[in-house]
Design a protein around this motif. Structure first.
Motif, PDB file in Angstrom:
ATOM      1  N   SER A 162      -9.063  13.427  -6.879  1.00  0.00           N
ATOM      2  CA  SER A 162      -9.238  14.724  -6.231  1.00  0.00           C
ATOM      3  C   SER A 162      -8.999  14.544  -4.741  1.00  0.00           C
ATOM      4  N   LEU A 163      -7.988  15.225  -4.215  1.00  0.00           N
ATOM      5  CA  LEU A 163      -7.601  15.073  -2.817  1.00  0.00           C
ATOM      6  C   LEU A 163      -7.845  16.371  -2.064  1.00  0.00           C
ATOM      7  N   PHE A 164      -8.137  16.233  -0.760  1.00  0.00           N
ATOM      8  CA  PHE A 164      -8.353  17.382   0.098  1.00  0.00           C
ATOM      9  C   PHE A 164      -7.367  17.349   1.252  1.00  0.00           C
ATOM     10  N   PRO A 182      -5.887  11.245   2.781  1.00  0.00           N
ATOM     11  CA  PRO A 182      -5.065  10.539   1.795  1.00  0.00           C
ATOM     12  C   PRO A 182      -5.900   9.726   0.820  1.00  0.00           C
ATOM     13  N   CYS A 183      -5.286   9.401  -0.289  1.00  0.00           N
ATOM     14  CA  CYS A 183      -5.805   8.340  -1.151  1.00  0.00           C
ATOM     15  C   CYS A 183      -4.838   7.165  -1.047  1.00  0.00           C
ATOM     16  N   PHE A 218       0.825  -1.199   0.000  1.00  0.00           N
ATOM     17  CA  PHE A 218       0.000   0.000   0.000  1.00  0.00           C
ATOM     18  C   PHE A 218       0.866   1.259   0.000  1.00  0.00           C
ATOM     19  N   LEU A 219       0.425   2.256  -0.758  1.00  0.00           N
ATOM     20  CA  LEU A 219       1.100   3.542  -0.842  1.00  0.00           C
ATOM     21  C   LEU A 219       0.055   4.640  -0.728  1.00  0.00           C
ATOM     22  N   ASP A 220       0.268   5.561   0.207  1.00  0.00           N
ATOM     23  CA  ASP A 220      -0.676   6.657   0.425  1.00  0.00           C
ATOM     24  C   ASP A 220      -0.105   7.967  -0.097  1.00  0.00           C
ATOM     25  N   PHE A 221      -0.997   8.834  -0.584  1.00  0.00           N
ATOM     26  CA  PHE A 221      -0.649  10.209  -0.934  1.00  0.00           C
ATOM     27  C   PHE A 221      -1.555  11.142  -0.131  1.00  0.00           C
ATOM     28  N   THR A 222      -0.941  12.066   0.624  1.00  0.00           N
ATOM     29  CA  THR A 222      -1.711  12.959   1.501  1.00  0.00           C
ATOM     30  C   THR A 222      -1.326  14.404   1.227  1.00  0.00           C
ATOM     31  N   PRO A 223      -2.289  15.285   0.938  1.00  0.00           N
ATOM     32  CA  PRO A 223      -1.978  16.709   0.766  1.00  0.00           C
ATOM     33  C   PRO A 223      -1.464  17.315   2.066  1.00  0.00           C
ATOM     34  N   ASN A 224      -0.492  18.211   1.970  1.00  0.00           N
ATOM     35  CA  ASN A 224       0.056  18.885   3.133  1.00  0.00           C
ATOM     36  C   ASN A 224      -0.887  19.990   3.622  1.00  0.00           C
ATOM     37  N   GLN A 225      -0.421  20.717   4.620  1.00  0.00           N
ATOM     38  CA  GLN A 225      -1.279  21.646   5.359  1.00  0.00           C
ATOM     39  C   GLN A 225      -1.957  22.678   4.462  1.00  0.00           C
ATOM     40  N   TYR A 226      -1.218  23.228   3.496  1.00  0.00           N
ATOM     41  CA  TYR A 226      -1.779  24.292   2.682  1.00  0.00           C
ATOM     42  C   TYR A 226      -2.168  23.832   1.279  1.00  0.00           C
ATOM     43  N   ALA A 227      -2.142  22.524   1.054  1.00  0.00           N
ATOM     44  CA  ALA A 227      -2.603  21.982  -0.228  1.00  0.00           C
ATOM     45  C   ALA A 227      -4.074  21.607  -0.065  1.00  0.00           C
ATOM     46  N   TYR A 228      -4.928  22.618  -0.063  1.00  0.00           N
ATOM     47  CA  TYR A 228      -6.327  22.388   0.285  1.00  0.00           C
ATOM     48  C   TYR A 228      -7.021  21.458  -0.697  1.00  0.00           C
ATOM     49  N   PHE A 229      -6.681  21.562  -1.957  1.00  0.00           N
ATOM     50  CA  PHE A 229      -7.302  20.720  -2.977  1.00  0.00           C
ATOM     51  C   PHE A 229      -6.248  20.354  -4.011  1.00  0.00           C
ATOM     52  N   SER A 230      -6.183  19.078  -4.355  1.00  0.00           N
ATOM     53  CA  SER A 230      -5.143  18.611  -5.268  1.00  0.00           C
ATOM     54  C   SER A 230      -5.730  17.658  -6.294  1.00  0.00           C
ATOM     55  N   ASN A 231      -5.195  17.715  -7.502  1.00  0.00           N
ATOM     56  CA  ASN A 231      -5.502  16.735  -8.543  1.00  0.00           C
ATOM     57  C   ASN A 231      -4.270  15.879  -8.772  1.00  0.00           C
ATOM     58  N   LEU A 232      -4.459  14.557  -8.787  1.00  0.00           N
ATOM     59  CA  LEU A 232      -3.343  13.617  -8.850  1.00  0.00           C
ATOM     60  C   LEU A 232      -3.507  12.694 -10.044  1.00  0.00           C
ATOM     61  N   ASN A 233      -2.440  12.544 -10.813  1.00  0.00           N
ATOM     62  CA  ASN A 233      -2.428  11.615 -11.944  1.00  0.00           C
ATOM     63  C   ASN A 233      -1.187  10.742 -11.846  1.00  0.00           C
ATOM     64  N   LEU A 234      -1.365   9.436 -12.053  1.00  0.00           N
ATOM     65  CA  LEU A 234      -0.311   8.458 -11.834  1.00  0.00           C
ATOM     66  C   LEU A 234       0.064   7.744 -13.116  1.00  0.00           C
ATOM     67  N   SER A 235       1.354   7.399 -13.231  1.00  0.00           N
ATOM     68  CA  SER A 235       1.811   6.586 -14.359  1.00  0.00           C
ATOM     69  C   SER A 235       3.060   5.830 -13.941  1.00  0.00           C
ATOM     70  N   LEU A 236       3.327   4.729 -14.633  1.00  0.00           N
ATOM     71  CA  LEU A 236       4.531   3.935 -14.397  1.00  0.00           C
ATOM     72  C   LEU A 236       5.468   4.088 -15.577  1.00  0.00           C
ATOM     73  N   VAL A 237       6.748   4.345 -15.302  1.00  0.00           N
ATOM     74  CA  VAL A 237       7.758   4.436 -16.352  1.00  0.00           C
ATOM     75  C   VAL A 237       8.932   3.574 -15.939  1.00  0.00           C
ATOM     76  N   GLY A 238       9.862   3.409 -16.847  1.00  0.00           N
ATOM     77  CA  GLY A 238      11.055   2.627 -16.545  1.00  0.00           C
ATOM     78  C   GLY A 238      11.136   1.379 -17.394  1.00  0.00           C
ATOM     79  N   PRO A 239      12.276   0.706 -17.352  1.00  0.00           N
ATOM     80  CA  PRO A 239      12.518  -0.416 -18.265  1.00  0.00           C
ATOM     81  C   PRO A 239      11.586  -1.601 -18.056  1.00  0.00           C
ATOM     82  N   ASN A 240      11.048  -1.789 -16.843  1.00  0.00           N
ATOM     83  CA  ASN A 240      10.190  -2.949 -16.566  1.00  0.00           C
ATOM     84  C   ASN A 240       8.850  -2.510 -16.000  1.00  0.00           C
TER      85      ASN A 240
END
Length: 608
Positions: free
Chosen positions: A359-361, A365-366, A318-340
């Protein structure tokens, strides 16, 4: 049409964070310098000029992550007696947007013979080739090497293999920007350019790593396994079987595995070092973390998986992403790169998935689920690229290295004992022992008890470590006299699934209930409960007894806690017994009825 070199930093309002950043950073727009074709540089090991080193400049590959780069010099240059080199009008740009980097190998920083310089390899991220720039001098040293390698590591498999495919070319450009933020290539110092006042660059950690490289560069060299400084450094930075032989590749191993031998590396750092300030305490790991109150925090700086056989899948991490104190609203997009990258998979739980809801607040966390399924044996690598934006940031970037190990074949079969369970007593668990005698862990995919007549619990978990044993506890509690069944154990071991036979052994007089509740009765008054259950004509009579915390509140004939089960044969074969309940106190009253040769029946009632 080919163009002459005119360097520029990629220009945009960006947040960039790489190789395990736990927080993000806000970066101000960088001014674009005016154009020049006059470009010189110097190469230093620590503060010592490196004489006779080979200088080459490469344009990044464009056919995939870690693809082969192409030289943009007609022929390599050599540093002079002061470590200087002249690039003026010597670089031909493949295109105006080509990203360039400089590699310096060999040479001598003033070490007395015998000296080969084979351990020396330093690098600097230059930027785009064709945009206007007034940069006239480049200072190449260990600081610019740390900045470039940690920033470019997702796209790097060697000194002449840095590149990306078309789909992630923009994130490679972001990585070049990050390298410029880590270190100023005109001064060879950290922090770099384009960094806003509310951003903290990990300068002390960058300098500590640069000092480690400098101590190796300014020495007679060495190989992994010997007692030289280089030998010790290369040994500590060998995550797999092949040890590095030069400083750049040793540092790449660390960027890809930031938690490797942290304490030993910190201890190895020389007491008097050229780059200051440096760390004064051992870090948790050597990932580079750029911090800002306006970013997003990741719960891990790097993730490792396996070993697991080719085609097998590891348990979820499991991996969590949590906005910090002043990141009231965040948009997150994920991708995998690398040789494998295709060997790793991303998913997410409902409601809080980073994939289904980006959409994170602030403070919420997501969650990201990550698994590894190697397509080939050996070390497999990828990077998670997390792009995001907040109210104050337009291009946030977090990059987390993934590393997994695939094995050539599946581990051998598990040892299971016994191979058959003969069961005659209901609700009386019997144990099956499962042993992994392999030298690698085995993933437990599923454990199932066949049919509705049998159930199981276990303490095996999702991974059974090498040379360890777990238990599966099988119970029989059918609604009618049971049929034979089997226990199936599916795993990453060979010969899966493995089975244990479950056999009903006749002899039980009747099928007991899972539990009995005689209801609520006034303290000191008697209640009566009679149970009828299906009978097995092959059985016989069974004795009954009551025990437990409140056994004296229960009896079979208003007095005794012992009796005999009454079974009648006829059109409706059945067994029956009667229980009397006289609560001696208020509240829940409990006991256990033991049926010989059958099992135990929990019984309860309530005093009121």
């Amino acid at each position: 049409m080919m163009q002459r070199l005119r360097l520029s930093l990629p220009v945009f309002f960006t947040l960039a964070c790489l190789a395990g950043c736990s927080n993000a950073t806000r970066v101000a727009t960088t001014a674009v310098p005016a154009s020049s074709t006059s470009l010189h540089g110097s190469l230093h090991g620590g503060q010592q000029p490196i004489v006779g080193a080979t200088i080459n400049i490469y344009a990044v590959g464009t056919t995939g992550d870690g693809s082969t780069a192409s030289s943009v010099l007609a022929s390599p240059l050599t540093t002079d007696s002061n470590g200087f080199f002249d690039l003026s009008n010597k670089v031909t740009c493949p295109s105006p947007t080509s990203l360039l980097y400089l590699v310096a190998t060999g040479g001598n920083p003033g070490v007395a013979p015998p000296f080969s310089g084979a351990q020396i390899s330093l690098i600097t991220a230059l930027g785009q080739c064709g945009n206007p720039s007034n940069i006239q001098f480049i200072n190449v040293n260990e600081v610019t090497t740390v900045a470039a390698i940690f920033a470019l590591s997702p796209y790097m498999s060697g000194l002449t293999a840095i590149g990306s495919g078309p789909a992630d070319a923009s994130t490679l450009a972001d990585a070049f920007t990050l390298a410029w933020q880590y270190a100023d290539i005109t001064t060879g110092s950290s922090p770099g350019t384009g960094v806003s006042s509310d951003t903290v660059i990990p300068t002390a950690q960058i300098n500590t790593l640069a000092n480690l490289l400098s101590a190796c560069v300014n020495s007679a060299g060495g190989t992994a396994g010997d007692t030289s400084f280089c030998g010790q450094l290369f040994t500590l930075l060998t995550p797999a079987s092949t040890a590095p032989t030069d400083t750049a590749m040793a540092l790449l191993n660390l960027a890809q595995n930031p938690g490797i031998n942290t304490n030993a590396l910190y201890t190895l750092s020389p007491p008097t070092a050229p780059f200051q300030p440096s760390l004064t305490a051992r870090p948790a790991d050597f990932s580079l973390s750029v911090t800002s109150p306006f970013g997003i925090q990741a719960s891990a700086s790097a993730m490792s998986f396996g070993p697991i056989f080719v085609g097998g899948t590891t348990p979820v991490q499991f991996l969590d992403f949590t906005p910090n104190q002043y990141a009231y609203f965040s948009n997150l997009n994920l991708s995998l790169v690398g040789p494998n990258a295709s060997d790793f998979a991303l998913s997410g739980p409902p409601d809080v998935s980073c994939i289904s809801d980006n959409s994170l607040f602030e403070g919420y966390p997501c969650v990201l689920n990550v698994t590894f399924t190697p397509s080939a044996a050996g070390v497999r690598r990828a990077y998670l690229i997390a792009r995001y934006s907040t109210e104050f940031l337009t291009n946030g970037l977090i990059v987390i290295p993934f590393v997994g190990t695939g094995t050539v074949s599946a581990p051998g079969p598990l040892t299971i004992s016994p191979s058959t369970l003969n069961m005659s007593i209901y609700n009386d668990p019997q144990t099956v022992f499962v042993t992994n005698s392999n030298t690698i862990p085995v993933t437990i995919t599923s454990i199932t008890a066949g049919g509705s007549d049998y159930t199981q619990t276990n303490n095996c978990g999702s991974v059974l470590p090498a040379n360890s044993t777990c238990g599966i506890f099988v119970s029989m509690h059918p609604d009618q006299f049971p049929a034979n069944g089997e226990l199936d154990i599916a795993s990453s071991a060979s010969s899966t699934p493995q089975t244990v036979g479950l056999a009903y052994q006749a002899g039980a007089s009747f099928i007991p209930p899972d539990s009995i509740d005689v209801g609520a009765h006034t303290v000191g008054t008697e209640g009566v409960y009679t149970y009828y259950g299906p009978a097995d004509r092959t059985g016989g009579s069974a004795s009954l007894s009551i025990s437990g915390p409140n056994a004296s509140d229960f009896s079979f004939d208003a007095v005794n806690q012992q009796s005999t089960l009454d079974c009648r044969w006829g059109p409706f074969d059945a067994c029956t017994f009667t229980v009397y309940f006289t609560p001696s106190a208020t509240g829940l009253r409990t006991a256990t009825i033991a049926v010989s040769g059958v099992g135990n029946i929990p019984i309860s009632g309530t005093g009121q």
